[in-house]
Design a protein around this motif. Sequence first.
Motif, PDB file in Angstrom:
ATOM      1  N   ASP A  46      21.088   0.693 -48.656  1.00 23.04           N
ATOM      2  CA  ASP A  46      19.734   0.230 -48.328  1.00 23.04           C
ATOM      3  C   ASP A  46      19.315   0.697 -46.935  1.00 23.04           C
ATOM      4  O   ASP A  46      18.171   1.107 -46.733  1.00 23.04           O
ATOM      5  CB  ASP A  46      19.655  -1.301 -48.413  1.00 23.04           C
ATOM      6  N   ARG A  47      20.259   0.630 -45.957  1.00 19.45           N
ATOM      7  CA  ARG A  47      19.937   1.100 -44.610  1.00 19.45           C
ATOM      8  C   ARG A  47      19.600   2.589 -44.609  1.00 19.45           C
ATOM      9  O   ARG A  47      18.644   3.027 -43.977  1.00 19.45           O
ATOM     10  CB  ARG A  47      21.117   0.840 -43.658  1.00 19.45           C
ATOM     11  N   ILE A  48      20.397   3.367 -45.335  1.00 16.63           N
ATOM     12  CA  ILE A  48      20.160   4.815 -45.404  1.00 16.63           C
ATOM     13  C   ILE A  48      18.817   5.095 -46.076  1.00 16.63           C
ATOM     14  O   ILE A  48      18.042   5.938 -45.615  1.00 16.63           O
ATOM     15  CB  ILE A  48      21.313   5.522 -46.147  1.00 16.63           C
ATOM     16  N   LYS A  54      11.585   5.908 -43.485  1.00 16.37           N
ATOM     17  CA  LYS A  54      10.926   5.943 -42.187  1.00 16.37           C
ATOM     18  C   LYS A  54      10.739   7.378 -41.718  1.00 16.37           C
ATOM     19  O   LYS A  54       9.672   7.754 -41.229  1.00 16.37           O
ATOM     20  CB  LYS A  54      11.742   5.163 -41.153  1.00 16.37           C
ATOM     21  N   GLN A  55      11.799   8.197 -41.857  1.00 13.69           N
ATOM     22  CA  GLN A  55      11.698   9.596 -41.440  1.00 13.69           C
ATOM     23  C   GLN A  55      10.658  10.337 -42.263  1.00 13.69           C
ATOM     24  O   GLN A  55       9.873  11.123 -41.721  1.00 13.69           O
ATOM     25  CB  GLN A  55      13.053  10.286 -41.555  1.00 13.69           C
ATOM     26  N   LYS A  56      10.640  10.091 -43.569  1.00 13.30           N
ATOM     27  CA  LYS A  56       9.651  10.747 -44.429  1.00 13.30           C
ATOM     28  C   LYS A  56       8.242  10.334 -44.026  1.00 13.30           C
ATOM     29  O   LYS A  56       7.336  11.172 -43.932  1.00 13.30           O
ATOM     30  CB  LYS A  56       9.897  10.382 -45.893  1.00 13.30           C
ATOM     31  N   ASN A  57       8.051   9.031 -43.762  1.00 19.19           N
ATOM     32  CA  ASN A  57       6.731   8.559 -43.343  1.00 19.19           C
ATOM     33  C   ASN A  57       6.318   9.169 -42.016  1.00 19.19           C
ATOM     34  O   ASN A  57       5.154   9.543 -41.835  1.00 19.19           O
ATOM     35  CB  ASN A  57       6.720   7.026 -43.248  1.00 19.19           C
ATOM     36  N   GLN A  58       7.271   9.300 -41.082  1.00 20.98           N
ATOM     37  CA  GLN A  58       6.956   9.928 -39.794  1.00 20.98           C
ATOM     38  C   GLN A  58       6.547  11.383 -39.987  1.00 20.98           C
ATOM     39  O   GLN A  58       5.576  11.848 -39.393  1.00 20.98           O
ATOM     40  CB  GLN A  58       8.155   9.845 -38.853  1.00 20.98           C
ATOM     41  N   ILE A  59       7.301  12.084 -40.824  1.00 17.67           N
ATOM     42  CA  ILE A  59       6.990  13.498 -41.081  1.00 17.67           C
ATOM     43  C   ILE A  59       5.629  13.621 -41.758  1.00 17.67           C
ATOM     44  O   ILE A  59       4.807  14.464 -41.388  1.00 17.67           O
ATOM     45  CB  ILE A  59       8.099  14.153 -41.927  1.00 17.67           C
TER      46      ILE A  59
END
Length: 199
Positions: A46-48, A54-59
């Motif tokens: 779940d953490r991964i 989050k990284q995808k949303n930032q990108i």
Amino acid sequence: MMISRTTVLAGTLLISGAWFAGSRTMAEAETTKETKTEAKVEAQKDRIDDQAKKQKNQIDDQAKADKDRVDIQARAEKSRVDVNADQKKAAVERGEKPSTVAAEPGRSTVQDTSKDTSKKDGVGDEVSDTWITTKVKTSFAGDKKLKGSEIHVDTDHNGVVVLSGFVKNDVARAHALAVARDTKGVHEVKDELRLKSDR
């Protein structure tokens, strides 16, 4: 000394009960251990997943912001070009001669010194370089091969494009350079791109 059957039977039952109780306790301990391990694995997964989201949303947010910025620049550039074209058209309609008249052989041309052409040339150069930068950025923004890249584009007054920032791999780097080279008005492309793994 004779042991009665009842005593043997009671002893056997007592030993069996103790064995079953011990087995049950061991089985429960194993089950609890497996449950804890599964819970840890699930929590780590779940953490991964959360980090990946989050990284995808930032990108995605960065790509959208870059695209919006490029769109704004493109609209501003188009507006400037349209205004320039409208002014030239209005001048022609008023009967004014265009500023670029070819000289006839044997006749000298006199430059109109009442107009400051150096300023005009400077703006033309700036518009051209801005147009190149905007065009390259627009090409990058919609390109699936460059998704996840963070490429910055700068153009100097000689049509030299400098690409800097990060790309995900060498294939994306080569593609970005090719797209920039194929853009109208680009004379040279300088590669200052780095791989994201180099961060």
